[in-house]
Design a protein around this motif. Structure first.
Motif, short mmCIF file in Angstrom:
data_model
loop_
_atom_site.label_atom_id
_atom_site.label_comp_id
_atom_site.label_asym_id
_atom_site.label_seq_id
_atom_site.Cartn_x
_atom_site.Cartn_y
_atom_site.Cartn_z
N VAL A 140 35.69 28.83 42.16
CA VAL A 140 35.12 30.03 42.80
C VAL A 140 34.42 29.64 44.10
N LEU A 141 33.65 28.57 44.07
CA LEU A 141 32.91 28.16 45.26
C LEU A 141 33.86 27.67 46.36
N ALA A 142 34.95 27.03 45.95
CA ALA A 142 35.92 26.55 46.94
C ALA A 142 36.60 27.72 47.66
N CYS A 143 36.68 28.88 47.00
CA CYS A 143 37.43 30.02 47.55
C CYS A 143 36.55 31.14 48.08
N LYS A 144 35.23 30.97 48.02
CA LYS A 144 34.33 32.10 48.28
C LYS A 144 34.43 32.70 49.68
N ASP A 145 34.94 31.96 50.66
CA ASP A 145 35.02 32.50 52.02
C ASP A 145 36.38 33.11 52.36
N THR A 146 37.23 33.25 51.34
CA THR A 146 38.57 33.83 51.57
C THR A 146 38.44 35.31 51.95
N SER A 147 39.23 35.73 52.94
CA SER A 147 39.26 37.17 53.21
C SER A 147 40.67 37.58 53.61
N GLY A 148 40.92 38.87 53.56
CA GLY A 148 42.25 39.38 53.87
C GLY A 148 42.18 40.58 54.80
N ALA A 149 43.32 41.24 54.99
CA ALA A 149 43.42 42.34 55.95
C ALA A 149 42.63 43.57 55.51
N ILE A 175 44.57 43.93 41.44
CA ILE A 175 43.66 42.77 41.41
C ILE A 175 42.30 43.17 42.00
N LYS A 176 42.35 43.93 43.07
CA LYS A 176 41.08 44.40 43.65
C LYS A 176 40.29 45.22 42.63
N CYS A 177 40.98 46.15 41.96
CA CYS A 177 40.32 47.00 40.97
C CYS A 177 39.69 46.15 39.86
N ILE A 178 40.42 45.15 39.39
CA ILE A 178 39.89 44.26 38.36
C ILE A 178 38.61 43.58 38.86
N MET A 179 38.67 43.08 40.08
CA MET A 179 37.49 42.38 40.63
C MET A 179 36.31 43.34 40.81
N VAL A 180 36.60 44.57 41.23
CA VAL A 180 35.52 45.56 41.39
C VAL A 180 34.91 45.88 40.03
N GLN A 181 35.77 46.07 39.02
CA GLN A 181 35.27 46.36 37.67
C GLN A 181 34.38 45.25 37.13
N PHE A 182 34.69 44.02 37.51
CA PHE A 182 33.88 42.89 37.05
C PHE A 182 32.81 42.50 38.07
N SER A 183 32.53 43.43 38.99
CA SER A 183 31.43 43.29 39.97
C SER A 183 31.58 42.14 40.97
N ALA A 184 32.77 41.55 41.04
CA ALA A 184 32.97 40.40 41.92
C ALA A 184 33.33 40.81 43.34
N LEU A 185 33.68 42.09 43.51
CA LEU A 185 34.07 42.58 44.83
C LEU A 185 33.51 44.00 44.98
N SER A 186 33.03 44.32 46.20
CA SER A 186 32.60 45.70 46.44
C SER A 186 33.84 46.53 46.76
N GLU A 187 33.71 47.84 46.70
CA GLU A 187 34.82 48.76 47.00
C GLU A 187 35.44 48.43 48.36
N ASP A 188 34.61 48.06 49.33
CA ASP A 188 35.14 47.77 50.66
C ASP A 188 35.46 46.28 50.89
N GLY A 189 35.51 45.52 49.79
CA GLY A 189 36.07 44.18 49.89
C GLY A 189 35.12 43.03 50.18
N VAL A 190 33.83 43.24 49.92
CA VAL A 190 32.87 42.13 50.10
C VAL A 190 32.75 41.36 48.78
N PHE A 191 32.99 40.06 48.85
CA PHE A 191 32.95 39.21 47.66
C PHE A 191 31.51 38.98 47.22
N VAL A 192 31.27 39.07 45.89
CA VAL A 192 29.93 38.86 45.34
C VAL A 192 29.98 37.59 44.48
N VAL A 193 29.74 36.47 45.12
CA VAL A 193 29.97 35.17 44.48
C VAL A 193 29.15 34.99 43.19
#
Ligand SMILES: *[C@@H]1O[C@H](CO)[C@@H](O)[C@H](O)[C@H]1NC(C)=O
Length: 152
Positions: free
Chosen positions: A109-118, A72-90
């Motif tokens: 997306v806006l409701a979830c934009k502040d979600t973070s994980g380990a 899932i991370k890789c998918i999000m990175v490929q679609f520019s929504a997440l940086s390699e180190d896990g910063v969300f790009v809303v």
């Protein structure tokens, strides 16, 4: 009707129409759908996630194996929504929302934009859990549409 009541009624009607249309298998478009096949292949190669994982996930079967979280991370990175180190790009994730479901998709997306994980993989995973919690019906439709694109 007052203008605000009229626009609220219109918004409710639009939402219903979107659900009706999606429920009947209206095709979703936009960049995530256009690139689904390519990105899925790359991300499965990168993480070792198997092809069935996404199908099971779309049908509501949870999978918190590291390989799937990182898929899932890789998918999000490929679609520019997440940086390699896990910063969300809303702003990029808003662009990823299929145009057919833009309004409700942006709300989610806006409701979830502040979600973070380990870590980055967990952040991506938690973000998608949040999307699903915000609208399980729509989330499932998007996942199923994405999954169909992979098989085309
Ligand atoms: C999405 O939410 C539904 C309803 O709560 C749940 O049954 C399902 O397991 C969830 N799926 C994912 C992938 O989180």
């Amino acid at each position: 009707m007052q203008p605000s009541a009229a626009s609220a009624a219109f918004a409710a009607l639009s939402a219903l129409l979107v659900f009706a249309a999606v429920g009947h298998g209206l095709e979703l478009t936009g960049r995530i759908m256009d690139m689904a096949k390519m990105v899925d292949k790359k991300c499965r190669e990168e993480t070792g996630a198997d092809r069935e994982s996404l199908k099971h996930w779309a049908h509501g079967v949870l999978d918190d194996h590291e390989s799937f979280k990182c898929y899932i991370k890789c998918i999000m990175v490929q679609f520019s929504a997440l940086s390699e180190d896990g910063v969300f790009v809303v702003e990029e994730e808003l662009e990823n929302v299929p145009p057919e479901i833009k309004e409700e998709g942006h709300r989610i997306v806006l409701a979830c934009k502040d979600t973070s994980g380990a870590d980055a993989c967990d952040t991506a995973y938690q973000m998608h859990r949040c999307y699903n919690s915000s609208n399980p019906v729509l989330y499932k439709e998007v996942l199923l549409a994405f999954d169909i694109k992979i098989d085309e």
